[in-house]
Design an enzyme around this catalytic site. Structure first.
Site, PDB file in Angstrom:
ATOM      1  N   HIS A 186       0.849  -1.195   0.000  1.00 20.95           N
ATOM      2  CA  HIS A 186       0.000   0.000   0.000  1.00 20.95           C
ATOM      3  C   HIS A 186       0.891   1.254   0.000  1.00 20.95           C
ATOM      4  O   HIS A 186       1.893   1.312   0.720  1.00 20.95           O
ATOM      5  CB  HIS A 186      -0.871  -0.022   1.252  1.00 20.95           C
ATOM      6  CG  HIS A 186      -2.023   0.932   1.207  1.00 20.95           C
ATOM      7  ND1 HIS A 186      -3.330   0.507   1.128  1.00 20.95           N
ATOM      8  CD2 HIS A 186      -2.074   2.291   1.241  1.00 20.95           C
ATOM      9  CE1 HIS A 186      -4.130   1.558   1.119  1.00 20.95           C
ATOM     10  NE2 HIS A 186      -3.379   2.651   1.188  1.00 20.95           N
ATOM     11  N   HIS A 188       2.731   4.223   1.020  1.00 16.13           N
ATOM     12  CA  HIS A 188       2.941   4.832   2.328  1.00 16.13           C
ATOM     13  C   HIS A 188       4.408   5.211   2.491  1.00 16.13           C
ATOM     14  O   HIS A 188       5.271   4.767   1.747  1.00 16.13           O
ATOM     15  CB  HIS A 188       2.551   3.871   3.453  1.00 16.13           C
ATOM     16  CG  HIS A 188       3.492   2.714   3.621  1.00 16.13           C
ATOM     17  ND1 HIS A 188       3.573   1.660   2.731  1.00 16.13           N
ATOM     18  CD2 HIS A 188       4.435   2.449   4.579  1.00 16.13           C
ATOM     19  CE1 HIS A 188       4.505   0.798   3.131  1.00 16.13           C
ATOM     20  NE2 HIS A 188       5.037   1.269   4.251  1.00 16.13           N
ATOM     21  N   GLN A 190       7.279   6.745   5.874  1.00 12.45           N
ATOM     22  CA  GLN A 190       7.520   6.639   7.304  1.00 12.45           C
ATOM     23  C   GLN A 190       8.149   7.923   7.845  1.00 12.45           C
ATOM     24  O   GLN A 190       8.699   8.734   7.088  1.00 12.45           O
ATOM     25  CB  GLN A 190       8.423   5.440   7.607  1.00 12.45           C
ATOM     26  CG  GLN A 190       7.813   4.099   7.201  1.00 12.45           C
ATOM     27  CD  GLN A 190       8.706   2.940   7.563  1.00 12.45           C
ATOM     28  OE1 GLN A 190       8.998   2.696   8.726  1.00 12.45           O
ATOM     29  NE2 GLN A 190       9.145   2.197   6.555  1.00 12.45           N
TER      30      GLN A 190
END
Length: 357
Positions: A186, A188, A190
């Site tokens: 997915h 994303h 960090q």
């Protein structure tokens, strides 16, 4: 941008970022144990660097099938890390953090048998930032409006984490592609809040301190007028650095000295999105298949050295040719001495020539 803070079942914080007012009242129904970590940071006396020891992360989620993705929106049949039925951008504390504000602080002063290796608790924070609820998209095709919302979320989290006690540096990054080591497909990124300065930042600050002049300004001025510029606008320039280490590597610099994403103006954030989506599109269409990449924000330290820093982003790929990766073998992994498989000028030519549909 509207930021709404809620909490997950185990007490972790989740922040929703919306472009328009949106109720965010969904409750996480899962029965989760509290997150616990015994992370440590250990001092390497030979290299003068801190190393994070986080053995508990061996059990983290690894490449689940799409219908088990923990970053998709929740449904009545399956609760995920994001309780809402839909969302724009969401940021939450990592369930398997390398660094945590709730870390076990009962650690010895040094490693067993070696008093030269100082130990400290792995205090800090690790967050996951999910760019979209759509499992099958990538940052390259988010569109300008959503990408700008992500930039605002980056700025928000930079400010919030910089204010935490003991945090020395906030690192925003995205790993894209299984070859990089991505464990969730997915889209994303960090956020790491380090309790120390990362080696790269320490080394750059050392170079800045010994240079006779303004090192950041001189590097940017030279590259803006050189043959390796790939994309630019009024506020940003993306170029292949003259001493690039990776087969395809870009650095994106704002034309004004700022320490971090949070200090960019609205115009600079808009202009960044324009250049960033341009170069991501070039990475996606350089070969028949999109290139893996790491996108790495080089932000200023929270404290010492902040005034001397110049925000920039590194975008680089391990892909050197179709079906061929650049591996960090003996010279790179053993000695930290990079041997590049491509020329920076050739890489710039190739990226400029890419036609993005």
């Amino acid at each position: 941008m509207i930021a709404t803070t809620r909490h997950l079942a185990d007490g972790r914080e989740i922040v929703y970022f919306d472009s328009v007012p949106t109720p965010r009242e969904a409750v996480d129904p899962r029965d989760l144990p509290p997150v616990a970590t015994r992370s440590q940071v250990r001092w390497d006396p030979l290299l003068g660097e801190w190393v994070v020891i986080a053995a508990h992360r061996q059990t983290r989620t690894f490449l689940p099938p799409a219908d088990q993705c923990p970053l998709c929106a929740s449904t009545p049949a399956r609760a995920t890390e994001v309780p809402e039925a839909d969302y724009e951008v969401a940021v939450f504390e990592n369930r398997f953090p390398s660094l945590s504000t709730e870390v076990d602080r009962d650690v010895p002063a040094h490693a067993e048998g070696n008093p030269l290796v100082a130990l400290r608790p792995g205090e800090g924070r690790c967050e996951v930032i999910v760019f979209t609820s759509n499992h099958d998209r990538s940052f390259a095709d988010l569109g300008a409006e959503r990408a700008r919302l992500v930039v605002d979320a980056w700025a928000h989290r930079t400010e919030a984490l910089s204010a935490l006690p003991g945090v020395e540096q906030v690192f925003l990054f995205e790993n894209h592609g299984e070859e990089i080591g991505v464990t969730l497909a997915h889209p994303h990124g960090q956020v790491y809040a380090y309790p120390f300065l990362a080696p790269r930042v320490q080394k750059i600050l050392g170079q800045v301190a010994t240079y006779e002049g303004d090192l950041f300004a001189d590097v940017l001025a030279a590259e803006r007028s050189g043959p390796r510029v790939v994309a630019a606008n009024e506020h940003w320039t993306a170029f292949v650095p003259a001493a690039a280490r990776w087969p395809y590597e870009l650095q994106l610099f704002p034309h004004r000295r700022v320490p971090d994403v949070a200090t960019l103006t609205d115009a600079e954030r808009d202009a960044f999105v324009e250049v960033y989506l341009d170069v991501l599109g070039r990475f996606a269409h350089r070969f028949d298949e999109p290139m893996n990449y790491i996108s790495s924000w080089n932000q200023a330290p929270v404290h010492a050295g902040r005034e001397q820093w110049w925000l920039h982003l590194q975008l680089f790929s391990f892909q050197r040719a179709p079906g061929k990766l650049k591996y960090l073998a003996g010279s790179e992994s053993g000695m930290g001495a990079f041997v590049s498989d491509t020329s920076p000028e050739g890489a710039a030519d190739a990226l400029r020539a890419v036609v993005v549909p």
